[in-house]
Design an enzyme around this catalytic site. Sequence first.
Site, PDB file in Angstrom:
ATOM      1  N   LYS A  18       0.848  -1.110  -0.429  1.00 22.35           N
ATOM      2  CA  LYS A  18       0.074   0.202   0.000  1.00 22.35           C
ATOM      3  C   LYS A  18       0.567   1.236   0.225  1.00 22.35           C
ATOM      4  O   LYS A  18       0.260   2.197  -1.217  1.00 22.35           O
ATOM      5  CB  LYS A  18      -1.119   0.095   1.533  1.00 22.35           C
ATOM      6  CG  LYS A  18      -2.418  -1.191   0.883  1.00 22.35           C
ATOM      7  CD  LYS A  18      -2.736  -1.063   2.867  1.00 22.35           C
ATOM      8  CE  LYS A  18      -2.441  -0.832   3.932  1.00 22.35           C
ATOM      9  NZ  LYS A  18      -1.624  -2.544   4.075  1.00 22.35           N
ATOM     10  N   ARG A  92     -10.619   0.345   7.943  1.00 23.31           N
ATOM     11  CA  ARG A  92     -10.392  -1.553   8.583  1.00 23.31           C
ATOM     12  C   ARG A  92     -11.539  -2.382   8.956  1.00 23.31           C
ATOM     13  O   ARG A  92     -10.842  -2.770   8.553  1.00 23.31           O
ATOM     14  CB  ARG A  92      -8.898  -0.846   8.995  1.00 23.31           C
ATOM     15  CG  ARG A  92      -7.768  -1.125   8.468  1.00 23.31           C
ATOM     16  CD  ARG A  92      -6.195  -1.320   9.535  1.00 23.31           C
ATOM     17  NE  ARG A  92      -5.254  -2.151   8.961  1.00 23.31           N
ATOM     18  CZ  ARG A  92      -4.704  -1.585   9.064  1.00 23.31           C
ATOM     19  NH1 ARG A  92      -4.853   0.082   8.216  1.00 23.31           N
ATOM     20  NH2 ARG A  92      -2.906  -2.345   8.716  1.00 23.31           N
ATOM     21  N   ARG A 126      11.788  -4.911   5.202  1.00 22.63           N
ATOM     22  CA  ARG A 126      11.746  -3.254   5.553  1.00 22.63           C
ATOM     23  C   ARG A 126      12.280  -2.786   6.847  1.00 22.63           C
ATOM     24  O   ARG A 126      12.499  -3.139   7.528  1.00 22.63           O
ATOM     25  CB  ARG A 126      10.453  -3.507   5.792  1.00 22.63           C
ATOM     26  CG  ARG A 126       9.586  -1.600   5.843  1.00 22.63           C
ATOM     27  CD  ARG A 126       8.281  -1.916   5.773  1.00 22.63           C
ATOM     28  NE  ARG A 126       7.426  -2.553   6.641  1.00 22.63           N
ATOM     29  CZ  ARG A 126       5.969  -2.575   6.542  1.00 22.63           C
ATOM     30  NH1 ARG A 126       5.262  -1.923   5.907  1.00 22.63           N
ATOM     31  NH2 ARG A 126       5.750  -3.097   7.370  1.00 22.63           N
ATOM     32  N   ARG A 159      10.351  -1.736  12.000  1.00 22.27           N
ATOM     33  CA  ARG A 159       8.883  -1.257  13.312  1.00 22.27           C
ATOM     34  C   ARG A 159       9.157  -2.798  14.413  1.00 22.27           C
ATOM     35  O   ARG A 159       8.476  -3.811  13.840  1.00 22.27           O
ATOM     36  CB  ARG A 159       7.708  -1.555  12.686  1.00 22.27           C
ATOM     37  CG  ARG A 159       7.161   0.741  11.464  1.00 22.27           C
ATOM     38  CD  ARG A 159       6.327  -0.059  10.410  1.00 22.27           C
ATOM     39  NE  ARG A 159       5.302  -0.577  11.009  1.00 22.27           N
ATOM     40  CZ  ARG A 159       4.458  -0.711   9.832  1.00 22.27           C
ATOM     41  NH1 ARG A 159       4.632  -0.129   8.262  1.00 22.27           N
ATOM     42  NH2 ARG A 159       3.085  -1.474  10.135  1.00 22.27           N
ATOM     43  N   ARG A 170      -1.429  -9.902  12.837  1.00 20.29           N
ATOM     44  CA  ARG A 170      -1.652  -8.732  12.273  1.00 20.29           C
ATOM     45  C   ARG A 170      -2.905  -9.323  10.387  1.00 20.29           C
ATOM     46  O   ARG A 170      -3.254  -8.795   9.564  1.00 20.29           O
ATOM     47  CB  ARG A 170      -0.798  -7.775  10.973  1.00 20.29           C
ATOM     48  CG  ARG A 170      -0.395  -6.652  12.725  1.00 20.29           C
ATOM     49  CD  ARG A 170       0.584  -6.021  12.080  1.00 20.29           C
ATOM     50  NE  ARG A 170       1.024  -5.229  10.788  1.00 20.29           N
ATOM     51  CZ  ARG A 170       1.848  -5.517  10.397  1.00 20.29           C
ATOM     52  NH1 ARG A 170       3.792  -5.469  11.124  1.00 20.29           N
ATOM     53  NH2 ARG A 170       1.832  -4.416   8.951  1.00 20.29           N
TER      54      ARG A 170
HETATM   55  P1  G5P Z   1       0.116   0.062   8.890  1.00 16.60           P
HETATM   56  O1  G5P Z   1       0.767   1.000   8.778  1.00 16.60           O
HETATM   57  O2  G5P Z   1      -1.111   0.614   7.854  1.00 16.60           O
HETATM   58  P2  G5P Z   1      -0.558  -2.668   6.971  1.00 16.60           P
HETATM   59  O3  G5P Z   1       0.064  -3.860   8.484  1.00 16.60           O
HETATM   60  O4  G5P Z   1      -0.996  -2.297   6.863  1.00 16.60           O
HETATM   61  O5  G5P Z   1      -0.120  -1.263   8.174  1.00 16.60           O
HETATM   62  P3  G5P Z   1       2.316  -1.967   6.053  1.00 16.60           P
HETATM   63  O6  G5P Z   1       2.124  -3.114   6.567  1.00 16.60           O
HETATM   64  O7  G5P Z   1       2.276  -0.878   6.864  1.00 16.60           O
HETATM   65  O8  G5P Z   1       0.485  -2.123   6.293  1.00 16.60           O
HETATM   66  P4  G5P Z   1       1.781  -1.932   3.477  1.00 16.60           P
HETATM   67  O9  G5P Z   1       1.990  -0.707   3.453  1.00 16.60           O
HETATM   68  O10 G5P Z   1       1.871  -2.440   2.951  1.00 16.60           O
HETATM   69  O11 G5P Z   1       2.788  -2.311   4.604  1.00 16.60           O
HETATM   70  O12 G5P Z   1       3.346  -2.041   2.546  1.00 16.60           O
HETATM   71  P5  G5P Z   1       4.400  -1.664   2.110  1.00 16.60           P
HETATM   72  O13 G5P Z   1       5.100  -0.984   3.326  1.00 16.60           O
HETATM   73  O14 G5P Z   1       4.558  -0.508   0.726  1.00 16.60           O
HETATM   74  O15 G5P Z   1       5.555  -3.577   1.621  1.00 16.60           O
HETATM   75  C1  G5P Z   1       5.490  -3.752   2.531  1.00 16.60           C
HETATM   76  C2  G5P Z   1       8.025  -3.668   2.291  1.00 16.60           C
HETATM   77  O16 G5P Z   1       7.561  -4.658   0.530  1.00 16.60           O
HETATM   78  C3  G5P Z   1       8.124  -3.212   2.216  1.00 16.60           C
HETATM   79  O17 G5P Z   1       9.744  -2.967   2.376  1.00 16.60           O
HETATM   80  C4  G5P Z   1       8.061  -2.336   0.604  1.00 16.60           C
HETATM   81  O18 G5P Z   1       9.733  -1.522  -0.289  1.00 16.60           O
HETATM   82  C5  G5P Z   1       8.581  -3.717   0.260  1.00 16.60           C
HETATM   83  N1  G5P Z   1       8.016  -4.019  -0.844  1.00 16.60           N
HETATM   84  C6  G5P Z   1       6.574  -3.518  -1.575  1.00 16.60           C
HETATM   85  N2  G5P Z   1       6.871  -4.563  -2.956  1.00 16.60           N
HETATM   86  C7  G5P Z   1       7.483  -5.086  -3.708  1.00 16.60           C
HETATM   87  C8  G5P Z   1       7.913  -6.126  -4.190  1.00 16.60           C
HETATM   88  O19 G5P Z   1       7.440  -6.310  -5.489  1.00 16.60           O
HETATM   89  N3  G5P Z   1       8.774  -7.066  -4.182  1.00 16.60           N
HETATM   90  C9  G5P Z   1       9.481  -6.993  -2.746  1.00 16.60           C
HETATM   91  N4  G5P Z   1      10.307  -7.983  -2.212  1.00 16.60           N
HETATM   92  N5  G5P Z   1       9.919  -6.125  -1.798  1.00 16.60           N
HETATM   93  C10 G5P Z   1       8.485  -4.985  -2.409  1.00 16.60           C
HETATM   94  O20 G5P Z   1      -0.175  -0.220  10.631  1.00 16.60           O
HETATM   95  C11 G5P Z   1       0.163  -0.869  11.175  1.00 16.60           C
HETATM   96  C12 G5P Z   1      -1.024  -0.778  12.704  1.00 16.60           C
HETATM   97  O21 G5P Z   1      -1.675   0.742  12.882  1.00 16.60           O
HETATM   98  C13 G5P Z   1      -2.911  -0.128  13.639  1.00 16.60           C
HETATM   99  C14 G5P Z   1      -3.564  -1.114  13.719  1.00 16.60           C
HETATM  100  O22 G5P Z   1      -2.958  -1.758  14.946  1.00 16.60           O
HETATM  101  C15 G5P Z   1      -1.843  -1.896  12.498  1.00 16.60           C
HETATM  102  O23 G5P Z   1      -1.480  -3.341  12.543  1.00 16.60           O
HETATM  103  N6  G5P Z   1      -3.903   0.787  12.656  1.00 16.60           N
HETATM  104  C16 G5P Z   1      -5.332   0.855  12.400  1.00 16.60           C
HETATM  105  N7  G5P Z   1      -6.138   0.218  13.759  1.00 16.60           N
HETATM  106  C17 G5P Z   1      -7.168   0.521  13.495  1.00 16.60           C
HETATM  107  N8  G5P Z   1      -8.100   1.058  12.442  1.00 16.60           N
HETATM  108  C18 G5P Z   1      -6.961   1.528  10.932  1.00 16.60           C
HETATM  109  N9  G5P Z   1      -7.587   2.534  10.118  1.00 16.60           N
HETATM  110  C19 G5P Z   1      -5.253   1.206  11.009  1.00 16.60           C
HETATM  111  N10 G5P Z   1      -4.948   1.267  10.888  1.00 16.60           N
HETATM  112  C20 G5P Z   1      -3.522   1.334  10.923  1.00 16.60           C
HETATM  113 MG    MG Z   2       2.304   0.961   4.905  1.00 14.43          MG
END
Ligand code: G5P
Ligand code: MG
Length: 223
Positions: A18, A92, A126, A159, A170
């Site tokens: 994302k 979410r 990451r 993180r 998660r």
């Molecule tokens: P977050 O911060 O919203 P998540 O769990 O939804 O966290 P996250 O972990 O931030 O999502 P992302 O943004 O979907 O992941 O993914 P990203 O960071 O872009 O990519 C992940 C990694 O993979 C990076 O290192 C990237 O460089 C790499 N990557 C990307 N594409 C590729 C690829 O094609 N190949 C490879 N090899 N690597 C790749 O939420 C965190 C917490 O906050 C709370 C909750 O507790 C949640 O768990 N929260 C909420 N609680 C309630 N309601 C809500 N609306 C909430 N929002 C957050």
């Molecule tokens: Mg994110």
Amino acid sequence: MISKIFRTIIIGPPGSGKGTISTRIVKDFGMKHLSSGDILRKQILDGTAAGSTAKQFIDKGQLVPDNVMVQLIINELKKIQGNSWLLDGFPRTLTQAKSLYEEEPVDVVVNLNVPFNVIIERIEKRWTHIPSGRIYHTEFNPPKLQGKDDKTGDDLIQRDDDKPETVRKRLETFQNLTQPVLEFYRSKNILAEFTGSYSNEIWPEVHKLLSTYKSPLQYTEYK
Ligand code: G5P
Ligand code: MG
């Protein structure tokens, strides 16, 4: 009235890309990016009361309570009123989705459908710059200098909620609570789904979809 504002949501399991895809959308289409996770982590970094409440849930891989989250995001949306926006990580839960729908129309919801086994491996590698939300990956998107943010030179961190057992929790939370959100948007006919294991494959498809909206990107008629 004709609104020149475009409202997008990006949904997907933890680590589905994302943040990665959002950065590219912002670069090419120029919207304000609001990441719920970045906002929460900034609150924690700043030592606010909301941050300390949120940390207790985040560290366990649980969702922050709906009332806290809705209030936080609605406030942030008010600050950027008049701009097109991209919401990343919110809503979410069905409650959050319905609360948002009462406040703001939504034009399109981008759903990233990435297999869970791919995700676990990604998250282990990451590294994040918390104040800005910039994300890196030791192989896919490495920083210019190992362990340092490209723009500020600050130290990057892993993180707290990226430990494998928390990531599994998660993913489970996503499966149970966020699937109904997808159903909600599907029923409104605004859900666009993208399946794949690589952001570089998914991105051109997302770009193609967003490009189909008239330029400037924003053009929704609503009452
Ligand atoms: P977050 O911060 O919203 P998540 O769990 O939804 O966290 P996250 O972990 O931030 O999502 P992302 O943004 O979907 O992941 O993914 P990203 O960071 O872009 O990519 C992940 C990694 O993979 C990076 O290192 C990237 O460089 C790499 N990557 C990307 N594409 C590729 C690829 O094609 N190949 C490879 N090899 N690597 C790749 O939420 C965190 C917490 O906050 C709370 C909750 O507790 C949640 O768990 N929260 C909420 N609680 C309630 N309601 C809500 N609306 C909430 N929002 C957050
Ligand atoms: Mg994110």
